[in-house]
Design a protein around this motif. Structure first.
Motif, PDB file in Angstrom:
ATOM      1  N   VAL A 177       0.852  -1.182   0.000  1.00 43.41           N
ATOM      2  CA  VAL A 177       0.000   0.000   0.000  1.00 43.41           C
ATOM      3  C   VAL A 177       0.891   1.237   0.000  1.00 43.41           C
ATOM      4  N   VAL A 178       0.695   2.104  -0.984  1.00 43.35           N
ATOM      5  CA  VAL A 178       1.563   3.285  -1.144  1.00 43.35           C
ATOM      6  C   VAL A 178       0.775   4.589  -1.123  1.00 43.35           C
ATOM      7  N   GLY A 179      -0.503   4.512  -0.777  1.00 42.55           N
ATOM      8  CA  GLY A 179      -1.272   5.743  -0.707  1.00 42.55           C
ATOM      9  C   GLY A 179      -2.757   5.479  -0.742  1.00 42.55           C
ATOM     10  N   VAL A 180      -3.528   6.575  -0.911  1.00 39.78           N
ATOM     11  CA  VAL A 180      -4.986   6.474  -0.921  1.00 39.78           C
ATOM     12  C   VAL A 180      -5.560   7.295  -2.060  1.00 39.78           C
ATOM     13  N   ASN A 181      -6.680   6.831  -2.558  1.00 46.37           N
ATOM     14  CA  ASN A 181      -7.525   7.640  -3.421  1.00 46.37           C
ATOM     15  C   ASN A 181      -8.667   8.155  -2.560  1.00 46.37           C
ATOM     16  N   ALA A 182      -8.961   9.430  -2.670  1.00 49.23           N
ATOM     17  CA  ALA A 182      -9.981  10.038  -1.827  1.00 49.23           C
ATOM     18  C   ALA A 182     -10.756  11.069  -2.627  1.00 49.23           C
ATOM     19  N   VAL A 183     -11.847  11.532  -2.025  1.00 49.93           N
ATOM     20  CA  VAL A 183     -12.612  12.646  -2.579  1.00 49.93           C
ATOM     21  C   VAL A 183     -12.540  13.767  -1.562  1.00 49.93           C
TER      22      VAL A 183
END
Length: 533
Positions: free
Chosen positions: A207-213
């Protein structure tokens, strides 16, 4: 605050409850740390709480002269949880709690935590302490926090009834306010509100990050060292509750509104294992005039009866046990226990009032809304709640017999340290969540067993509520999220109610849920910081 336009950080923390303390720990170590929060306020369910932390062996206990180390608590945990697969997590929790408090108290924002005696919930188990191991953050004036104070989630009383709590933050709001100020003042901390997790970014199995709104716009945020999921449980998602915890749907929950399981689902989507999804930190909820339940910590008097008109438990037993018992009996006996009916009489009302301080009359809205109903006779009570009169009369007569002797032969109400401290019988100070004065000593052997013999009678409603779900992503002793085969998903951590509880299906003592959020967020940061240091 540091610019929110930066899209690469060392650590991303999802959720701003107990995980905010972990974010401070990361930022204080020089790690560029971002906290994303789904709503427009920080604190989550932690902000609603009294912020008790069940941390055996911690410095505030030693300062208070309650210095029994952790070995007794270890034995206690082992016994009540009775699950060898959780022992490493238990040991990690016990180690981390005291260590974390030592570190926090070095920062002027956290200052000195304080101890208050709250008995542990399984009094007869070896290692249980009638004095407890629960500590609390000191209150803080909003003015001392400055502009940070307005970012802290309001208490339930303000959100539901518009009751202003004044210029001082206490309990969970004090903990969150202090953590927020400490985090932002490190110079390495960034906060993004109105930013909801959509999914996790995985590269080569890590896991290298997040997608978000964020504020309606999609954002991609990279985390070079790790992502900590600390976004609470799924208590506010009706579909998940129906699937895993019928008949509960979340409408009676005391969890923060944003706790809809986003972090849980994101972890599951990349292959994370789960555990205890059928579990919650259950509590009895007293239905208030607005039609929703409020966490009810214990019953001074009267009785609870089910749809058969029968009393079915010690109404003052520790709240998690009481909540579980209501649900268990409802599911297994063929008799409805949802709702349960709380019956008191005029003697009880005169002593304790209802829905507020004991020295104030019952507010009119209790009767106007029907949340508290009046009946002149037991016959009227039976009709009011639709139970058999003969059974109800026999139930009351049995209870009144116990009042004469002072011994609840069926359910033993008033005998445990929890029963007694909650109602001041032993002279302990009040629980932080209770602001009632001690009731006067009646002419009865047991102040918690006043007879039901002084009409009119009054009836309120008890529902199974919760302060969050307790099942979630499976983790190891370093808070690393695991796959079903037991291997860790590199770069991914979980804490609090996003992770499956280290205490399994039991609630050890006041402060275990928030304590777990802080302890495992801390352990996650230690693992992240040590990975390359």
């Amino acid at each position: 605050m540091v610019s929110i336009n930066e899209d690469v950080y060392d650590v991303v923390v999802v959720g701003s409850g107990g995980g905010l303390v972990g974010a401070y720990v990361a930022a204080s170590r020089g790690l560029r740390t971002l906290v994303i929060e789904k709503t427009d306020r920080v604190g989550g369910t932690t902000a609603y709480s009294g912020a008790g932390l069940w941390f055996p062996g911690s410095a505030p206990l030693r300062r208070a002269g309650v210095d029994d180390g952790v070995e007794g608590s270890r034995k206690y945990l082992r016994t009540i949880v009775d699950d060898p697969s959780r022992e490493k997590r238990q040991d990690a929790y016990l180690r981390a709690g005291a260590q974390l408090i030592d570190e926090l108290e070095e920062n002027e924002w956290f200052r000195s935590f304080v101890y208050a005696p709250v008995p542990e919930y399984y009094a007869d188990v070896p290692g249980a302490s009638p004095a407890g191991h629960t500590i609390f953050p000191p209150e803080i004036p909003a003015a001392e926090l400055g502009e940070h104070a307005r970012l802290v989630r309001e208490p339930v009383s303000m959100e539901r009834w518009g009751v202003d709590q004044g210029p001082v933050l206490n309990g969970g709001r004090a903990l969150i306010g202090r953590a927020l100020a400490a985090f932002l003042e490190t110079g390495n901390g960034t906060l993004k509100l109105d930013t909801a997790l959509e999914s996790l970014i995985v590269e080569d199995g890590r896991v290298v990050g997040v997608n978000a709104v964020s504020e309606g716009e999609p954002v991609r945020i990279r985390a070079s060292r790790g992502v900590i999921l600390a976004a609470g449980g799924f208590e506010r998602d009706a579909d998940l509750r129906r699937k895993h915890q019928p008949p509960l749907t979340g409408e009676w929950s005391h969890g923060a509104p944003g706790n809809t399981g986003d972090a849980l689902l994101a972890g599951m989507a990349i292959g994370a294992a789960t555990d205890l999804l059928d579990e919650a930190w259950l509590v009895p909820g007293l239905v208030w005039p607005d039609g929703l339940p409020v966490f009810h910590t214990g019953t001074r008097g009267g009785i609870w009866v089910n749809a058969a008109g029968e009393r079915f438990m010690n109404e003052t037993r520790p709240y998690d046990q009481a909540g579980h018992e209501i649900l268990r009996l409802h599911r297994t006996t063929g008799v409805s226990h949802i709702p349960a009916h709380w019956i008191i009489d005029q003697r009880q009302l005169d002593r304790d009032s209802f829905g507020g301080p004991a020295d104030e009359p019952v507010r009119p809205e209790w009767f106007e809304s029907g949340a508290l109903k009046r009946a002149d006779t037991l016959e009227e009570v039976a009709k009011l709640i639709d139970v058999p009169l003969d059974t109800l009369r026999a139930t009351v007569e049995e209870f009144n017999g116990y009042s004469q002797t002072g011994v609840d032969e069926r359910f033993h109400r008033g005998e445990s340290p929890w029963d007694q401290i909650a109602h001041h019988v032993l002279g302990f100070p009040a629980l932080p969540a209770l602001n009632y004065p001690a009731p006067p000593t009646p002419d009865w052997p047991n102040p918690l067993l006043l007879p039901l013999d002084t009409p009119p009678y009054y009836v309120a409603t008890i529902l199974p509520a919760d302060i969050g779900t307790k099942g979630g992503l499976k983790t190891d002793e370093n808070a690393r999220v695991l796959r079903p085969d037991g291997s860790p998903i590199e770069g991914l951590y979980a804490s609090g109610n996003t992770m499956a509880a280290m205490s399994g299906r039991v609630y050890p003592g006041a402060g275990a849920p928030i304590g777990s959020s802080l302890a495992f967020s801390y352990l996650a940061v230690l693992d992240i910081a040590g990975a390359k240091d």
